[in-house]
Design an enzyme around this catalytic site. Sequence first.
Site, PDB file in Angstrom:
ATOM      1  CG  ASP A  25      23.488 -22.206  16.283  1.00  0.00           C
ATOM      2  OD1 ASP A  25      22.381 -22.653  16.663  1.00  0.00           O
ATOM      3  OD2 ASP A  25      24.463 -22.060  17.059  1.00  0.00           O
ATOM      4  CG  PHE A  26      17.823 -17.859  12.811  1.00  0.00           C
ATOM      5  CD1 PHE A  26      18.506 -16.879  12.128  1.00  0.00           C
ATOM      6  CD2 PHE A  26      16.561 -17.571  13.291  1.00  0.00           C
ATOM      7  CE1 PHE A  26      17.934 -15.621  11.917  1.00  0.00           C
ATOM      8  CE2 PHE A  26      15.979 -16.323  13.093  1.00  0.00           C
ATOM      9  CZ  PHE A  26      16.669 -15.340  12.414  1.00  0.00           C
TER      10      PHE A  26
END
Length: 271
Positions: A198-199
């Site tokens: 979940d960058f």
Amino acid sequence: MRPSEHRPGCVAAPLPASMAAALAGYTWEREASGESGAGVYRLHGKKDCPDLFLKHGNDAVADQITDEMTRMLWLVRYIPVPEVVQFVRTPDRAWLLMSAMNGVTARHMLESQPEPGPAVVDALAAFLRRLHAIPVSACPFNADHTVRLRLARQRIDAGAVDVDDFDDEREGWTAEQVWEALQRHLPLVPDPVVTHGDFSLDNLMIHDGAVVGCIDVGRAGVADCYQDLAILWNSLGEFGEALQERMFLQYGLAVPDQRKLQFHLLLDELF
């Protein structure tokens, strides 16, 4: 964890006895955002003691918190993540106490100081290259698209997908329509790296012009590099196409794979 939007003066979460004594004297604030279903609290104001963050949840959320804890303990060997100060798990509940990280989120940096935008993107791309350079053979966590597709199908069947949170391009879509669109992008030949999962701009901390760490690592594991690239590209969209293009160039991709990009954007809608 990071400073964020808080609800001041909240009631403290119920604590196991082994954790309660150490947290006496802290002021509690509950975050207005965070992992879905988890209680996320900032603890501060105790003399001569560092700020801390606490995540607490039950049942499936407790499992997610446990996943995050195990990944933090592994990732800290390679990249900066919050320190696990204490973790307590019962059959149906989990408490994860973490150190607070320095800096502000990349989103806050871009929103408050739009002029340094290119420098922020360069720092994000450099940190992403560092993450993706971790040896895949050393990573014990599998987060590839086959695993995430299976989880996505489970979420659709359970009615757990928030269709009101879809990107503008898919406004009005059903979860099944997203699923069907995903199938049209298969099969996918992955370029496996160690990914964050979940960058996004909200999960990357910046201090003195550099990314000093990442948070919310519960989805970390080996997956196609576009798992991270797609989410970062999407997050940068509200700040203009120039920054999106710069991100790919700084990462080292002159010509992004649009098919993979779209696949991972669709997949992310289901989480």
